[in-house]
Design an enzyme around this catalytic site. Structure first.
Site, PDB file in Angstrom:
ATOM      1  N   LYS A 120     -11.310  -4.316  -1.321  1.00 41.91           N
ATOM      2  CA  LYS A 120     -12.831  -4.536  -0.445  1.00 41.91           C
ATOM      3  C   LYS A 120     -14.131  -4.626  -0.907  1.00 41.91           C
ATOM      4  CE  LYS A 120     -10.070  -4.878   3.797  1.00 41.91           C
ATOM      5  NZ  LYS A 120      -9.338  -4.555   3.254  1.00 41.91           N
TER       6      LYS A 120
ATOM      7  N   ASP B 192       1.240  -1.089   0.064  1.00 43.68           N
ATOM      8  CA  ASP B 192      -0.445  -0.095  -0.039  1.00 43.68           C
ATOM      9  C   ASP B 192       0.656   1.512  -0.478  1.00 43.68           C
ATOM     10  OD1 ASP B 192      -2.296  -1.105  -0.465  1.00 43.68           O
ATOM     11  OD2 ASP B 192      -2.545  -1.506   1.957  1.00 43.68           O
TER      12      ASP B 192
END
Lengths: 230, 230
Positions: B66, B10
């Site tokens: 997600k 990330d």
């Protein structure tokens, strides 16, 4: 803008110019535009940059990634779009506050951007868990006071229930309703029960005459709300 | 791959080459890599295309957006990444089956890709709703039989509860646990209670010596599981 339509721009088989022309041709007859992950995947940050040249204060420019992660990831995701001027962001209420929505809302507020929380979804699977947790979700909404909510036109009873809760708790929040058209609800279904905006995608974007469809839906909305419905 | 580490990539302040070098330098000591929305925003589909040249059958190449939308949007989102060879996708169990996860799992299965469902999250806000619905979420998991689950290292009790449910219902599913390092849990916390992999991001990617950190964590994991833990 005297319209209750938000256009969901989830088509991905068009060149980027199509979106620019589409927005140019429709901006006087809709309330705003919504961009999701398919747009991001297909057109990238450059696509958002191009569209951002059209951003004004009269419309909602909604980023709908259905954010549902921990706060640092969500903030890192929207960061550059906020800087470009996209003013409204949709996240899931169910992910909860601390380490999640608290920090996201705080970040967006500081950037004069708005948070919209999903309270219920338009597909049947929403009944499996999300709709069973509606009371918990409404408690999150009561605590966080987001600027707006998403509730489905496919289940108007859910919108009525949410409106009642907002009224009883004196909470101001705009209601945005997806599910019109291809997903099954007729235009006006959500406005009739108190939603502020209907989110409409394929019914408009896949039409051979989007402007005609938009004007027809605006007319339906006006008949429901009355002429001076700003 | 004799490691229980999935590296969450990330970081977004590096050139794309950094990722290629990083993967090249670590591929023999980790089990896989995870890419989220920050990576997509920063490097676009071109970034995923570059990384896809490194894809092999020995690692998990996990896309962690997600996902939490209606089926057509989720499928439209992952479509091109599946074609590039990314073999594992994380979605929220919360969004339910019909019109959501059923169609996503079906699509991924046909493409020889794996679905991993979030059962619980690592931040405190997960307690607000998600963790209250754990039984409902486990029912979704029982019906859908996803290949893997996400459960937080920050709350090992939750992993224990989930493992117990899986065992009692004879469900095979790998458990991936985020929350190690910056989020507070010590390496090994999740493996010790039965998770299959620990998802570790900043502790590794922000380190001045990622390889040393990875080897130290692998050692901790080996001590917990035993040498022949493949």
């Amino acid at each position: 803008m005297n319209s209750r339509i938000i256009v969901a721009l989830d088509v991905t088989n068009k060149p980027l110019n199509w979106f620019i022309d589409f927005i140019d041709a429709t901006k006087n007859i809709v309330a705003g535009y919504k961009f999701g992950l398919p747009f991001l995947i297909r057109y990238g940050l450059e696509g958002f940059m191009e569209i951002s040249k059209l951003i004004d204060n009269k419309h909602y420019w909604i980023i709908d990634f259905k954010l549902a992660d921990i706060a640092p990831i969500m903030i890192n995701t929207v960061n550059q779009l906020v800087e470009m001027g996209y003013n409204t962001y949709i996240a899931h209420a169910f992910i909860g506050l601390e380490g999640g929505l608290f920090e996201l809302k705080d970040f967006l507020s500081k950037q004069n951007s708005k948070l919209v929380l999903v309270a219920s979804m338009s597909h049947k699977g929403s009944l499996d868990i999300i709709d069973k947790c509606l009371l918990n979700i409404l408690e999150i909404i009561k605590k966080l006071k987001p600027w707006g909510l998403v509730a489905p036109a496919t289940r108007p009873d859910r919108i009525i229930e949410i409106k009642k809760f907002l009224f009883e708790n004196n909470i101001q929040a705009k209601i945005f309703s997806p599910g019109i058209g291809v997903q099954g609800a007729a235009p006006g279904t959500a406005i009739r029960v108190g939603a502020d905006y209907e989110i409409i995608g394929r019914m408009i974007t896949l039409s051979s005459n989007p402007i005609k469809i938009i004007e027809e839906i605006n007319k339906i909305h006006r008949e429901i709300i009355g002429v001076d419905h700003k």
